[in-house]
Write a protein that holds these residues in place. Structure first.
Motif, mmCIF file in Angstrom:
data_model
loop_
_atom_site.group_PDB
_atom_site.id
_atom_site.type_symbol
_atom_site.label_atom_id
_atom_site.label_comp_id
_atom_site.label_asym_id
_atom_site.label_seq_id
_atom_site.Cartn_x
_atom_site.Cartn_y
_atom_site.Cartn_z
ATOM 1 N N ASN A 114 -41.702 1.548 35.074
ATOM 2 C CA ASN A 114 -42.999 2.078 35.473
ATOM 3 C C ASN A 114 -44.139 1.564 34.617
ATOM 4 O O ASN A 114 -45.270 2.000 34.761
ATOM 5 C CB ASN A 114 -42.981 3.612 35.407
ATOM 6 N N SER A 115 -43.856 0.642 33.703
ATOM 7 C CA SER A 115 -44.941 0.132 32.870
ATOM 8 C C SER A 115 -45.841 -0.757 33.717
ATOM 9 O O SER A 115 -45.397 -1.395 34.673
ATOM 10 C CB SER A 115 -44.386 -0.616 31.662
ATOM 11 N N PHE A 116 -47.099 -0.737 33.399
ATOM 12 C CA PHE A 116 -48.117 -1.343 34.254
ATOM 13 C C PHE A 116 -47.768 -2.778 34.650
ATOM 14 O O PHE A 116 -47.937 -3.177 35.809
ATOM 15 C CB PHE A 116 -49.471 -1.312 33.543
ATOM 16 N N ARG A 156 -44.172 11.609 35.081
ATOM 17 C CA ARG A 156 -44.981 11.236 33.927
ATOM 18 C C ARG A 156 -44.052 10.945 32.758
ATOM 19 O O ARG A 156 -43.628 11.849 32.046
ATOM 20 C CB ARG A 156 -45.925 12.405 33.585
ATOM 21 N N LYS A 157 -43.696 9.670 32.624
ATOM 22 C CA LYS A 157 -42.794 9.317 31.539
ATOM 23 C C LYS A 157 -42.862 7.831 31.262
ATOM 24 O O LYS A 157 -43.393 7.068 32.067
ATOM 25 C CB LYS A 157 -41.363 9.734 31.871
ATOM 26 N N ALA A 158 -42.370 7.475 30.097
ATOM 27 C CA ALA A 158 -42.421 6.083 29.649
ATOM 28 C C ALA A 158 -41.126 5.374 30.014
ATOM 29 O O ALA A 158 -40.070 5.693 29.475
ATOM 30 C CB ALA A 158 -42.630 6.037 28.139
ATOM 31 N N THR A 159 -41.199 4.451 30.959
ATOM 32 C CA THR A 159 -40.040 3.610 31.264
ATOM 33 C C THR A 159 -40.557 2.195 31.460
ATOM 34 O O THR A 159 -41.719 1.994 31.809
ATOM 35 C CB THR A 159 -39.333 4.037 32.563
ATOM 36 N N LEU A 160 -39.693 1.228 31.256
ATOM 37 C CA LEU A 160 -40.109 -0.149 31.469
ATOM 38 C C LEU A 160 -40.421 -0.383 32.951
ATOM 39 O O LEU A 160 -41.390 -1.055 33.303
ATOM 40 C CB LEU A 160 -39.017 -1.115 30.984
ATOM 41 N N SER A 172 -46.604 7.438 40.707
ATOM 42 C CA SER A 172 -46.524 8.818 40.219
ATOM 43 C C SER A 172 -45.287 9.535 40.732
ATOM 44 O O SER A 172 -44.870 10.531 40.153
ATOM 45 C CB SER A 172 -47.782 9.602 40.597
#
Lengths: 337, 337, 337, 337
Positions: free
Chosen positions: D197-199, D191-195, D187
């Motif tokens: 930070n992808s699960f 809060r954003k979409a990045t590779l 966190s």
């Protein structure tokens, strides 16, 4: 201020209860107790639950003599094992305390239920009959007059809150048993050392198929047979129940929505259910809250409901506090939101 | 085909060893053993480690009589507790077996080491002196002639593989002790039920500060004092070591890169180290592999090294197989890649 | 050695395919390709998938001209998006290659299926009709003669392998639609940046309720309506399907066991299904394996099946290799165990 | 009641701030704002952060005209990107609002700091000079008189709270730079979409080695060079910093304990630091709390400190509220415990 005792305060639900009682404007945390044999006896609760350090550092007192502690108690929370609750509750009740039991010891009426599912014969059927099932949103009137409240299990709470509005409204085809698939975080198994709960062994897996004690608890309180399959999930807390049921012919979205609204969107009393409509419930949104989130979708005369709670809160501790609030005519969500 | 026994096959490293021996073109998995008292005795290994089902369903035989099993063995892998390895190894060695011990029983020379750090007096100093430390990339010549190989611990493997090239090249200022911070997955604690390793209790946390037994193992084999702080991480397998050291005056990137290349980018023998240069090592890239990834960056006369391994593989089982390969003159990474 | 190309090699299934082709004794990894527009074009695959470093460092070549690459290929693996597979497959097929497509482009016959569920009109109905559905354990004969194999989706593989033996044996009451609840690891969504898949947003949650494209894939190949509810779980890989179905009157444990044994415990050809009987399948036991584990229990004329696979392997890449093996008359699990 | 605005309310820190302001007895949540371009504009905050549903359903208003909103505000919380805070703060300040900025825009004095580390030239050096650094336990007097409080970064909070008592007491050998290894939950990246930070891509890994902007923030406020290595960990929230430092000759446990007690165990003002003595800090105990836990051990003239916080709370939002409390002479932990 009502003097409140927590018996069995060393576990995860005990720690949550302690925090909520501590913050409650009308309750006084009068004592934390564990079994006299417990290795944790006399330790401060914050030694076991480090997040409480500096907030609640009370000791976990060994419960040697109920008679000695009962004097100081208006309210007793039993976060103890089923048999321990069964054995302890009568003494507190006889002394006039309000008792809120988080175990399964007083949840289900029925002759062979305790021998079949809990492995002991119930000795206190008088109190079992008097016990009120603490599904807070549904039994408010009875809770107001109860001396003994049996707080529902975690799976039963998630399951019943979703199904009960539809069953009460007569929308479900009970001949085709609803299918409840539910996944619980590992804290549902309690604070203890087992290989099953060890970090490296946990992975998503069903257990207790066709023989989990929460199946008859759900079925008896819903008055509807269900197929209930619990699963262990690789997360610490939360339960998600996905429920598939057949609707009676002609039942459509409007009737379902109306039944849900009637159950949970009224002005009578605040409740802890949030209706999501067509959106799916998720564990993340309910963890560390007192809420049950419910979503639903219909197709081909079937309904799929998703229902999520924090197993330690709405599935145990916050529901117990909600029952205390109702019983004592405090607003139902006092100290919970 | 060399007949290979695994003693202590019920744990995580045992299961990994079984899989690798099974797949190895020159080894025959001749038997799996556990302590005669083990509750797992006589169960198929795949009952404990379900991922092996259909691949290896051999039983975990109770080890009652070493003399009876030693006959059938060319190679013995000891995946046993430290004291058990200490007690068992001599009998296998006396019978002429090659012994590869994954415990700490034969890793460190020095009078008081075992009493200080392992809680027992070493009774087999003859074998302790003969034991070759199985840091495969560095002790290849000795391993080729060893009868007893002490496979290094998981933290020491990750730490030494990163630091040793620089120390051997004389680039580190040893007066300022290198600082090793390392995080291990929970499998490092073995397959057992403890509250510490229970799913709900695990979260990132240092332990064994200033007194972990891997500190003297690292320091003695590197001949350099270090400050070593292990941590438990919330993942199943893998170790990441982040190492901060001071370089001697004038040392720059070229010398570091040359030292690394000299250690690991040669034509002598295949090895399991992958040099990442300026990129940071990550656990994800090494889990389920036999590799140690090493990255490094320099600034202001300091170097930060990151070193990642799978604690159960390069930190235990695959390093043991790598040593078997070297000892028996198979290509070093046979059955590992 | 059969020259094998992987198109769409940048994703998770592409990386798994590359590793298996590399290790396969009869396949030669002849090239890795990505879309010409991909930002990953010309990078070594090990830059994206660090665990391959030192094992496969081939570049991800931009696929500019199919005609130029088709020459070198005996076998083509399409790990591409549905529409890309749809567009590319015919050229490879026309050139005589064997094509194994891991997308949904050739899985389901039926006029409006692709416009309803995939958002495009299928232009290659000739090939669609010729395509063999690569559910390896069930379509072995057809696969042996296929030029185009449509490898099943991950959820359909887990679901069908469990239900098909019972449906083929006529044991299921199809009037009461089987309920399939399945939970997938996040890798099922592919290697890309979305808020939904970002680490902090993932938690157990149903999605695609009543409208996931795998529902008709399952129903059409099983010839049985099903209610299918997929869920996203907070783990990287694996699928667990929990399936509840009604058995026809009089069907008991013996018939179920016999149907399972007939399907998977025969001498014809090795297969990748492991029968667990009354034990529940778990994700941990199948992750990083080519296996599908299936368990089941009966009560009150209902059956609950649990079926677990690695979504990237038996749910995609290892099943594709299994199909290649069958097609080319290698033992079915070559390079998989 | 002080009217309080949150600008940049769509992120994780924004949601935490909203909850705390909502519960605060002396603050009124007067408005939530996002950038006028945000795709989230006009959505209720509970649509993004489902756990707030039923508690805070206020819309995220597009911030079109600062002049129009400034009227209604006594207090402004900026949970915006660094440059946005830099641009917005002066208008709110000019209108007389108290501004609490959670970005890096006003944290560090020094000519080239913003161009070197944040990629922009600071245009408001007047305000930069006036800004008070909101390390609540240390700058209480200045905060009481500040109009602009620059709330510290998450890593700097954990690091400074542990080191500052020892540096102030003159116990540390500053010639040997303290080594700070810290691991943050995902966190921390927002809060954003990045590779990244992808699960499926997250695993324990160092980043920003030798060039993270929090290094100079720490060093400048401590007036001591440090080597700071941040890591990404596979958990949602929390930071653990493990700090190794050399003590000056003759410094022992008593002096360290006295320095810690002087800093945090006094009667002046409640604070959010919990001293653990020889016990190690863990993330689990601080997550969802406002506390910083600090433990320490000494050996061979070295000290190892462990310091844990919730990165979104003591590392951001609860520290901002703590500063608001101090500034407005409410008890420092109002609405936080």
């Amino acid at each position: 201020m009502l003097n409140t005792l927590i018996i069995g305060a060393s576990g995860y639900t005990g720690a949550e209860l302690a925090k909520m009682v501590h913050l409650h404007p009308h309750l006084h945390l009068a004592g934390l107790y564990v079994s006299a044999q417990s290795l944790d006896a006399n330790k401060p609760i914050s030694e076991l639950h480090g997040q409480l350090k500096g907030i609640i550092d009370l000791p976990l007192q060994p419960l040697v003599d109920v008679a000695a502690v009962v004097e100081s108690a208006d309210i007793v929370l039993l976060a103890t094992a089923h048999e321990v609750s069964h054995d302890l509750a009568p003494a507190f009740l006889a002394a006039g305390c309000q008792v809120f039991d988080l175990s399964g010891a007083f949840r289900v009426q029925g002759d062979s239920f305790y021998s079949d599912y809990y492995g002991f014969e119930h000795q206190h059927t008088h109190w079992l009959e008097q016990a009120v099932y603490g599904l807070a949103e549904w039994n408010s009137d009875a809770i107001k007059n109860a001396q003994l409240v049996a707080v529902p299990g975690c799976y039963p709470t998630a399951s019943q809150l979703a199904l009960k509005p539809l069953l009460e409204a007569g929308l479900i085809d009970k001949a085709q048993w609803p299918v409840i698939n539910a996944v619980s975080g590992v804290s549902g198994a309690g604070r203890k050392a087992t290989l099953t709960n060890s970090f490296c062994e946990v992975s998503l897996q069903a257990y207790g198929i066709f023989n989990h004690r929460h199946q008859p608890e759900i079925a008896s309180h819903l008055d509807c047979e269900v197929i209930f399959t619990p699963h262990l999930g690789n997360f610490k807390r939360g339960i998600l129940a996905t429920i598939t049921a057949k609707l009676l012919p002609g039942v459509g979205e409007e009737q379902v929505a109306a039944a849900m609204a009637k159950a949970y969107q009224h002005q009578d009393e605040p409740n802890a259910v949030r209706l999501l409509g067509g959106q799916a419930a998720s564990i993340q949104n309910v963890v560390n809250t007192c809420f049950c989130d419910i979503g639903w979708l219909l197709q081909d005369q079937h309904i799929i409901l998703t229902s999520a709670i924090d197993n330690l809160l709405k599935g145990a501790s916050s529901q117990a506090i909600q029952c205390i609030n109702i019983r004592n005519e405090f607003p139902a969500l006092t100290a919970l939101v």
